[in-house]
Write an enzyme that holds these catalytic residues in place. Structure first.
Site, PDB file in Angstrom:
ATOM      1  N   CYS A  36      -4.918   2.487  -3.581  1.00  0.00           N
ATOM      2  CA  CYS A  36      -3.669   3.016  -2.997  1.00  0.00           C
ATOM      3  C   CYS A  36      -2.520   2.033  -3.171  1.00  0.00           C
ATOM      4  CB  CYS A  36      -3.838   3.389  -1.525  1.00  0.00           C
ATOM      5  SG  CYS A  36      -5.116   4.587  -1.248  1.00  0.00           S
ATOM      6  N   LYS A  41     -10.405  -0.565  10.859  1.00  0.00           N
ATOM      7  CA  LYS A  41     -10.600  -1.728   9.975  1.00  0.00           C
ATOM      8  C   LYS A  41     -10.963  -2.980  10.761  1.00  0.00           C
ATOM      9  CE  LYS A  41      -7.245  -0.018   6.598  1.00  0.00           C
ATOM     10  NZ  LYS A  41      -8.051   0.461   5.497  1.00  0.00           N
ATOM     11  N   ASP A  55       3.250  -4.238   7.992  1.00  0.00           N
ATOM     12  CA  ASP A  55       2.010  -3.469   7.859  1.00  0.00           C
ATOM     13  C   ASP A  55       0.864  -4.459   8.095  1.00  0.00           C
ATOM     14  OD1 ASP A  55      -0.319  -2.349   6.935  1.00  0.00           O
ATOM     15  OD2 ASP A  55       0.536  -1.546   5.089  1.00  0.00           O
ATOM     16  N   GLN A  68      -4.390  -4.980   7.171  1.00  0.00           N
ATOM     17  CA  GLN A  68      -5.415  -5.914   6.688  1.00  0.00           C
ATOM     18  C   GLN A  68      -5.368  -7.259   7.395  1.00  0.00           C
ATOM     19  OE1 GLN A  68      -7.814  -4.981   4.794  1.00  0.00           O
ATOM     20  NE2 GLN A  68      -7.009  -3.043   4.016  1.00  0.00           N
ATOM     21  N   HIS A 117       0.876  -1.181   0.000  1.00  0.00           N
ATOM     22  CA  HIS A 117       0.000   0.000   0.000  1.00  0.00           C
ATOM     23  C   HIS A 117       0.914   1.233   0.000  1.00  0.00           C
ATOM     24  CE1 HIS A 117      -2.699   2.975   1.929  1.00  0.00           C
ATOM     25  NE2 HIS A 117      -3.706   2.209   1.530  1.00  0.00           N
TER      26      HIS A 117
HETATM   27  N1  C6P Z   1      -6.331   0.612   2.998  1.00  0.00           N
HETATM   28  C1  C6P Z   1      -8.191   0.250   1.534  1.00  0.00           C
HETATM   29  O1  C6P Z   1      -9.321   0.509   1.094  1.00  0.00           O
HETATM   30  P1  C6P Z   1      -5.034   3.872   7.260  1.00  0.00           P
HETATM   31  O2  C6P Z   1      -5.683   4.661   6.163  1.00  0.00           O
HETATM   32  O3  C6P Z   1      -3.866   4.600   7.834  1.00  0.00           O
HETATM   33  O4  C6P Z   1      -5.984   3.372   8.274  1.00  0.00           O
HETATM   34  O5  C6P Z   1      -4.479   2.527   6.564  1.00  0.00           O
HETATM   35  C2  C6P Z   1      -3.558   2.603   5.515  1.00  0.00           C
HETATM   36  C3  C6P Z   1      -3.299   1.251   4.961  1.00  0.00           C
HETATM   37  C4  C6P Z   1      -2.041   0.698   5.080  1.00  0.00           C
HETATM   38  N2  C6P Z   1      -1.772  -0.540   4.645  1.00  0.00           N
HETATM   39  C5  C6P Z   1      -2.707  -1.306   4.070  1.00  0.00           C
HETATM   40  C6  C6P Z   1      -2.350  -2.691   3.625  1.00  0.00           C
HETATM   41  C7  C6P Z   1      -3.998  -0.797   3.900  1.00  0.00           C
HETATM   42  O6  C6P Z   1      -4.911  -1.566   3.327  1.00  0.00           O
HETATM   43  C8  C6P Z   1      -4.300   0.502   4.335  1.00  0.00           C
HETATM   44  C9  C6P Z   1      -5.648   1.106   4.101  1.00  0.00           C
HETATM   45  C10 C6P Z   1      -7.673   1.050   2.681  1.00  0.00           C
HETATM   46  O7  C6P Z   1      -7.512  -0.665   1.079  1.00  0.00           O
HETATM   47  C11 C6P Z   1      -7.775   2.516   2.418  1.00  0.00           C
HETATM   48  S1  C6P Z   1      -6.710   3.052   1.120  1.00  0.00           S
END
Ligand code: C6P
Length: 541
Positions: A355, A215, A189, A192, A112
């Site tokens: 993203c 999430k 990371d 997910q 991401h």
């Molecule tokens: N992905 C998606 O729809 P935040 O926005 O900081 O809570 O998470 C960022 C992020 C980082 N790593 C991974 C693997 C992610 O999936 C995400 C967030 C969302 O896939 C929003 S772009």
């Protein structure tokens, strides 16, 4: 299962919410915890000596403990942040200080943006190498390449535990061994994975682990950076202010103990309390059960999706290697148009690059449609998705992306007679775009990207005597973006530059003549941005 615990799902019984990787819905217990905090406990932490402040401080501390228990860590190892993005930015900046020229950072091709850009910035600043572990044709990490790539120059390996696009679960334990064998650190990371898998950071062997509360049924604006205690103790903070100090003089400051040292300023106390409630909720169900149910949904959805003609699943087809997040493409249809169609059927999915633009580039696509499930989704939800996709495959383009939407974007109505005519015109411009190609001679050009879906267009202009003599464009996109480009380029021809410079989004709306949903504004805007960009570039030259 459990849908009744979620007020939003209860209020909208016909909604099939399949955008859980973006954010999950919130159970009543989490909503109540937030309300209760603001009603009965609201106060700042660590600062006051009064009763309320002590109560808030205790609640905040309990939240650290709950998160620590949830991932097999100690409370001191849990730093609250605003989310995964801030966690990864923090750790990149802190570790980045220790890097030297020619050190190497290893990422993967399925990251991401939040786990790419912070390292890119550090790599540029410190002149470090940046490498990406490639994918196999089965959408998993190529571990043979990883073994080559992680070597004595490697200082940092930063990987996603689970891909938000592919659903792939990565072999974090093996990556941790590879990193540690060469003296590098492993940053994971977990945005997910934390919602779907039972996490134990000690078993995973990672040095740092980042995830977001929203999430996994928690509130937005609260996230976690876990770090091994010894490592956190030896790092200096990169954010400074109240709450994170031991002593400050005019010229010097010393840091508070863990984890306060990394939590500068008033933290998101209510968010932390809400996250604790979310963890309680998940623990009550049991993470093993959530994982097991995910597998069931996954096997069912994979089987059904793979039977659909013209639908290509972008991700592993083996249920054990993935979580229930399904990216797919539909032959000859733009992901936005598919997403819009599903929305019309009350099915909420995400469409675009998610993203993960470098991953899209690797896969040779601009975007996908993504249906991401959570434990409150049912086999019936899968059936509804499949049935809507069947309808899509059997329907004419007329029904795909153009519809009447009322102001609050919830109720869909019929198009008026006049709008029906406009709709035909829009579809005609989509199917047979005017002015598509590269001008032999042009004076101005501009390449523009739609940041939402990654569509790229290039506009070419021939300007003479302050007039647009000719215009063309290249690049593919959804119905709205292609029709807007076609209509706008037609409109511009022969017009004075000054007049075209004054075109606004309203011009595009009037050319389209049909209402479009708010989410598609960027698609319509792309054409205008390219026109304005080309005129600006040219004038500057
Ligand atoms: N992905 C998606 O729809 P935040 O926005 O900081 O809570 O998470 C960022 C992020 C980082 N790593 C991974 C693997 C992610 O999936 C995400 C967030 C969302 O896939 C929003 S772009």
């Amino acid at each position: 299962m459990n849908k009744e615990d979620f007020p939003l799902l209860h209020e909208h019984p016909n909604l099939v919410y399949l955008d859980n990787s973006a954010t999950t819905q919130k159970p009543l217990s989490v909503i109540n915890a937030l309300v209760d905090f603001y009603k009965n406990t609201n106060s700042n932490v660590h600062r006051g000596i009064h009763f309320l402040s002590q109560k808030a401080t205790m609640e905040y501390q309990k939240a650290h403990e709950a998160v620590a228990d949830f991932i097999g860590a100690e409370a001191e190892e849990i730093v609250f942040t605003s989310g995964t993005t801030q966690s990864l930015n923090l750790i990149a900046r802190m570790l980045g200080r220790k890097l030297r020229e020619d050190d190497e950072i290893v990422l993967t091709e399925m990251e991401h943006h939040s786990n790419i850009i912070p390292w890119q910035q550090i790599a540029k600043e410190k002149k470090c190498g940046l490498k990406y572990i490639p994918l196999t044709s089965g959408y998993t990490l190529d571990m043979k390449e990883a073994r080559q790539m992680i070597n004595s120059k490697t200082r940092i390996v930063a990987v996603t535990h689970v891909s938000n696009v592919l659903g792939t679960i990565n072999p974090v334990r093996e990556l941790a061994s590879l990193a540690h064998d060469v003296g590098a650190l492993l940053i994971v990371d977990g945005a997910q994975s934390a919602p779907h898998l039972k996490i134990n950071v000690k078993d995973l062997g990672c040095d740092f682990f980042a995830f977001s509360g929203h999430k996994m049924c928690g509130p937005t604006g609260i996230g976690v950076l876990y770090g091994k205690k010894g490592l956190l103790q030896n790092l200096d903070p990169v954010e400074f202010g109240g709450g994170m100090i031991k002593e400050v003089t005019k010229w010097h400051a010393t840091w508070a103990d863990l984890p306060a040292k990394f939590e500068a300023g008033t933290p998101n106390i209510a968010g932390a309390v809400g996250l604790r409630a979310a963890i309680d909720y998940l623990n009550n169900i049991g993470m093993e059960k959530i994982q097991e149910q995910g597998r069931e949904l996954m096997a069912y959805a994979l089987q059904k999706l793979s039977l659909l003609p013209k639908v290509r699943i972008i991700g592993p087809v083996i249920a054990n290697e993935r979580i229930p997040v399904f990216s797919f493409t539909v032959d000859k249809m733009h992901p936005h148009d598919v997403g819009d169609f599903l929305d019309k059927h009350n099915i909420a999915v995400r469409a675009g690059h998610h993203c993960a633009m470098p991953l899209m580039k690797t896969l040779g696509i601009n975007g996908t449609v993504r249906a991401s499930f959570y434990f409150y989704n049912t086999l019936e939800d899968v059936d509804k998705l499949i049935s809507a996709l069947h309808n899509l495959l059997n329907s004419k383009m007329e029904n795909v992306s153009l519809r009447n939407v009322d102001k609050n974007q919830i109720v869909f109505g019929e198009l008026t007679e006049k709008q029906e005519i406009y709709k035909e015109n829009v579809l005609d411009h989509y199917k047979e775009p005017r002015n598509k190609g590269i001008l032999k001679e042009y004076t101005h050009s501009c390449r523009e990207v739609n940041p939402v879906c990654g569509d790229v267009v290039t506009l070419y202009l021939n300007v003479e005597n302050e007039k647009i003599q000719n215009v063309s464009f290249m690049g593919n996109g959804c119905v709205i973006s292609q029709a807007s480009l076609s209509l706008l380029t037609e409109e511009m021809k022969g017009k004075p530059v000054q007049m075209v410079q004054n075109f606004t989004l309203n011009k595009i709306f009037s050319l389209l003549g049909i209402p479009i949903s708010h989410t598609r504004y960027t698609c319509a805007f792309l054409s205008l941005k390219a026109v304005h960009g080309a005129l600006k570039n040219g004038l500057r030259n």
